[in-house]
Design a protein around this motif. Structure first.
Motif, PDB file in Angstrom:
ATOM      1  N   ILE A   1       0.711  -1.262  -0.165  1.00  0.00           N
ATOM      2  CA  ILE A   1      -0.124   0.137  -0.257  1.00  0.00           C
ATOM      3  C   ILE A   1       0.841   1.217  -0.023  1.00  0.00           C
ATOM      4  O   ILE A   1       1.887   1.127   0.471  1.00  0.00           O
ATOM      5  N   VAL A   2       0.271   2.316  -0.356  1.00  0.00           N
ATOM      6  CA  VAL A   2       0.892   3.678  -0.313  1.00  0.00           C
ATOM      7  C   VAL A   2       0.356   4.463   0.813  1.00  0.00           C
ATOM      8  O   VAL A   2      -0.944   4.467   1.028  1.00  0.00           O
ATOM      9  N   GLU A   3       1.310   4.992   1.677  1.00  0.00           N
ATOM     10  CA  GLU A   3       1.037   5.738   2.587  1.00  0.00           C
ATOM     11  C   GLU A   3       1.557   7.289   2.238  1.00  0.00           C
ATOM     12  O   GLU A   3       2.737   7.414   1.887  1.00  0.00           O
ATOM     13  N   GLN A   4       0.718   8.358   2.724  1.00  0.00           N
ATOM     14  CA  GLN A   4       1.333   9.610   2.713  1.00  0.00           C
ATOM     15  C   GLN A   4       0.576  10.343   3.774  1.00  0.00           C
ATOM     16  O   GLN A   4      -0.739  10.601   3.871  1.00  0.00           O
ATOM     17  N   ASP A   5       1.307  10.998   4.893  1.00  0.00           N
ATOM     18  CA  ASP A   5       0.722  11.620   5.631  1.00  0.00           C
ATOM     19  C   ASP A   5      -0.131  13.107   5.270  1.00  0.00           C
ATOM     20  O   ASP A   5      -0.884  13.405   5.716  1.00  0.00           O
ATOM     21  N   SER A   6       0.543  13.646   4.285  1.00  0.00           N
ATOM     22  CA  SER A   6       0.181  14.793   3.730  1.00  0.00           C
ATOM     23  C   SER A   6       0.875  15.010   2.415  1.00  0.00           C
ATOM     24  O   SER A   6       1.700  14.409   2.025  1.00  0.00           O
ATOM     25  N   PRO A   7       0.256  15.939   1.335  1.00  0.00           N
ATOM     26  CA  PRO A   7       0.919  15.948  -0.164  1.00  0.00           C
ATOM     27  C   PRO A   7       2.497  16.668   0.306  1.00  0.00           C
ATOM     28  O   PRO A   7       3.192  16.310  -0.703  1.00  0.00           O
ATOM     29  N   ASN A   8       2.748  17.144   1.129  1.00  0.00           N
ATOM     30  CA  ASN A   8       4.035  17.682   1.350  1.00  0.00           C
ATOM     31  C   ASN A   8       4.966  16.815   2.132  1.00  0.00           C
ATOM     32  O   ASN A   8       6.103  17.042   2.184  1.00  0.00           O
ATOM     33  N   LYS A   9       4.625  15.594   2.141  1.00  0.00           N
ATOM     34  CA  LYS A   9       5.525  14.375   2.717  1.00  0.00           C
ATOM     35  C   LYS A   9       5.693  13.401   1.607  1.00  0.00           C
ATOM     36  O   LYS A   9       4.841  12.921   0.984  1.00  0.00           O
ATOM     37  N   VAL A  10       6.877  12.703   1.571  1.00  0.00           N
ATOM     38  CA  VAL A  10       7.347  11.675   0.888  1.00  0.00           C
ATOM     39  C   VAL A  10       6.086  10.639   0.846  1.00  0.00           C
ATOM     40  O   VAL A  10       5.969  10.292   1.993  1.00  0.00           O
ATOM     41  N   PRO A  11       5.757  10.107  -0.167  1.00  0.00           N
ATOM     42  CA  PRO A  11       4.758   8.911  -0.319  1.00  0.00           C
ATOM     43  C   PRO A  11       5.806   7.742   0.063  1.00  0.00           C
ATOM     44  O   PRO A  11       6.898   7.587  -0.242  1.00  0.00           O
ATOM     45  N   ILE A  12       5.345   6.823   0.999  1.00  0.00           N
ATOM     46  CA  ILE A  12       5.792   5.605   1.559  1.00  0.00           C
ATOM     47  C   ILE A  12       4.936   4.410   0.638  1.00  0.00           C
ATOM     48  O   ILE A  12       3.872   4.343   0.739  1.00  0.00           O
ATOM     49  N   LEU A  13       5.948   3.699   0.212  1.00  0.00           N
ATOM     50  CA  LEU A  13       5.548   2.454  -0.587  1.00  0.00           C
ATOM     51  C   LEU A  13       5.800   1.161   0.420  1.00  0.00           C
ATOM     52  O   LEU A  13       7.029   1.040   0.342  1.00  0.00           O
ATOM     53  N   LEU A  14       5.172   0.782   0.977  1.00  0.00           N
ATOM     54  CA  LEU A  14       5.528  -0.437   1.971  1.00  0.00           C
ATOM     55  C   LEU A  14       5.763  -1.741   1.441  1.00  0.00           C
ATOM     56  O   LEU A  14       5.468  -1.852   0.028  1.00  0.00           O
ATOM     57  N   GLN A  15       6.357  -2.557   2.033  1.00  0.00           N
ATOM     58  CA  GLN A  15       6.732  -3.883   1.571  1.00  0.00           C
ATOM     59  C   GLN A  15       5.572  -4.736   1.271  1.00  0.00           C
ATOM     60  O   GLN A  15       4.549  -4.713   1.578  1.00  0.00           O
ATOM     61  N   GLY A  16       5.390  -5.294  -0.163  1.00  0.00           N
ATOM     62  CA  GLY A  16       4.617  -6.373  -0.513  1.00  0.00           C
ATOM     63  C   GLY A  16       4.361  -6.560  -1.914  1.00  0.00           C
ATOM     64  O   GLY A  16       5.185  -5.665  -2.702  1.00  0.00           O
TER      65      GLY A  16
ATOM     66  N   THR B   1      13.827   7.147  -0.417  1.00  0.00           N
ATOM     67  CA  THR B   1      13.918   6.866   1.008  1.00  0.00           C
ATOM     68  C   THR B   1      12.127   6.512   1.299  1.00  0.00           C
ATOM     69  O   THR B   1      11.876   5.764   2.485  1.00  0.00           O
ATOM     70  N   GLY B   2      11.446   6.694   0.535  1.00  0.00           N
ATOM     71  CA  GLY B   2       9.934   6.187   0.969  1.00  0.00           C
ATOM     72  C   GLY B   2       9.693   4.922   0.325  1.00  0.00           C
ATOM     73  O   GLY B   2       8.774   4.208   0.437  1.00  0.00           O
ATOM     74  N   LEU B   3      10.610   4.189  -0.337  1.00  0.00           N
ATOM     75  CA  LEU B   3      10.486   2.799  -1.028  1.00  0.00           C
ATOM     76  C   LEU B   3      11.052   1.764   0.143  1.00  0.00           C
ATOM     77  O   LEU B   3      12.303   1.630   0.167  1.00  0.00           O
ATOM     78  N   ARG B   4      10.226   1.394   0.768  1.00  0.00           N
ATOM     79  CA  ARG B   4      10.321   0.479   1.797  1.00  0.00           C
ATOM     80  C   ARG B   4      10.619  -1.130   1.698  1.00  0.00           C
ATOM     81  O   ARG B   4      10.718  -1.915   2.397  1.00  0.00           O
ATOM     82  N   ASP B   5      10.042  -1.692   0.641  1.00  0.00           N
ATOM     83  CA  ASP B   5      10.214  -2.969   0.208  1.00  0.00           C
ATOM     84  C   ASP B   5      11.880  -3.297  -0.170  1.00  0.00           C
ATOM     85  O   ASP B   5      12.433  -2.680  -0.791  1.00  0.00           O
ATOM     86  N   GLY B   6      12.269  -4.594   0.675  1.00  0.00           N
ATOM     87  CA  GLY B   6      13.677  -4.975   0.461  1.00  0.00           C
ATOM     88  C   GLY B   6      14.123  -5.225  -0.834  1.00  0.00           C
ATOM     89  O   GLY B   6      15.280  -4.880  -1.253  1.00  0.00           O
ATOM     90  N   ARG B   7      13.155  -5.736  -1.788  1.00  0.00           N
ATOM     91  CA  ARG B   7      13.484  -6.023  -3.071  1.00  0.00           C
ATOM     92  C   ARG B   7      13.709  -4.832  -3.790  1.00  0.00           C
ATOM     93  O   ARG B   7      14.768  -4.687  -4.739  1.00  0.00           O
ATOM     94  N   ILE B   8      13.066  -3.695  -3.680  1.00  0.00           N
ATOM     95  CA  ILE B   8      13.163  -2.538  -4.234  1.00  0.00           C
ATOM     96  C   ILE B   8      14.398  -1.710  -3.670  1.00  0.00           C
ATOM     97  O   ILE B   8      15.220  -1.320  -4.716  1.00  0.00           O
ATOM     98  N   GLN B   9      14.770  -1.902  -2.491  1.00  0.00           N
ATOM     99  CA  GLN B   9      15.832  -1.312  -2.098  1.00  0.00           C
ATOM    100  C   GLN B   9      17.216  -2.005  -2.592  1.00  0.00           C
ATOM    101  O   GLN B   9      18.018  -1.137  -2.879  1.00  0.00           O
ATOM    102  N   GLU B  10      16.922  -3.497  -2.669  1.00  0.00           N
ATOM    103  CA  GLU B  10      18.119  -4.088  -3.274  1.00  0.00           C
ATOM    104  C   GLU B  10      18.341  -3.570  -4.857  1.00  0.00           C
ATOM    105  O   GLU B  10      19.581  -3.252  -5.303  1.00  0.00           O
TER     106      GLU B  10
ATOM    107  N   ALA C   1       8.948  -1.799 -15.215  1.00  0.00           N
ATOM    108  CA  ALA C   1       9.465  -2.709 -16.023  1.00  0.00           C
ATOM    109  C   ALA C   1       9.969  -3.909 -15.132  1.00  0.00           C
ATOM    110  O   ALA C   1       9.950  -5.206 -15.183  1.00  0.00           O
ATOM    111  N   GLY C   2      10.461  -3.519 -13.962  1.00  0.00           N
ATOM    112  CA  GLY C   2      11.413  -4.346 -12.868  1.00  0.00           C
ATOM    113  C   GLY C   2      10.249  -5.112 -11.999  1.00  0.00           C
ATOM    114  O   GLY C   2      10.573  -6.254 -11.416  1.00  0.00           O
ATOM    115  N   PHE C   3       9.151  -4.338 -11.692  1.00  0.00           N
ATOM    116  CA  PHE C   3       8.458  -4.979 -10.557  1.00  0.00           C
ATOM    117  C   PHE C   3       6.971  -5.427 -10.957  1.00  0.00           C
ATOM    118  O   PHE C   3       6.227  -5.738 -10.260  1.00  0.00           O
ATOM    119  N   LEU C   4       6.629  -5.084 -12.251  1.00  0.00           N
ATOM    120  CA  LEU C   4       5.121  -5.335 -12.641  1.00  0.00           C
ATOM    121  C   LEU C   4       5.175  -6.497 -13.753  1.00  0.00           C
ATOM    122  O   LEU C   4       6.230  -6.580 -14.421  1.00  0.00           O
TER     123      LEU C   4
END
Length: 104
Positions: A9-24, A58-67, A90-93
């Protein structure tokens, strides 16, 4: 048999905060949500095009994406956001994700 995969899921506290893409597992719909959240963040914070990719990593929190990022970090940092999203999709879909989305 039940699948034990979990959609991200995508989390974002407000439009001025970096969007967070959680693991999954990523879907085209979640990828679209993430892309839209990033564009809103860039607009709200007036992020210069050459800094956009750097600001969202920094908002990409999945280990595969970080790798993936750590392996090609210098190349990724030189991409525009549009180029980054093309590579990211291309890499993740699934290869045929565009056809799947277009099917009724």
């Amino acid at each position: 048999m039940l699948s034990h995969s979990k959609l991200t899921i995508v989390e974002q506290d407000s439009p001025n905060k970096v969007p967070i893409l959680l693991q999954g597992d990523l879907t085209p719909s979640v990828m679209h949500q993430y892309e839209s959240a990033c564009l809103g963040f860039f607009e709200g914070k007036e992020v210069a095009p050459e800094k956009q990719v750097r600001k969202i990593l920094t908002g990409l929190r999945d280990g595969r994406i970080q790798e993936w990022i750590s392996i090609d970090r210098d190349e990724i940092l030189n991409l525009t956001f549009v180029e980054f999203m093309i590579e990211f999709k291309a890499g993740f879909l699934p290869e045929d994700w565009e056809e799947i989305v277009m099917d009724p």
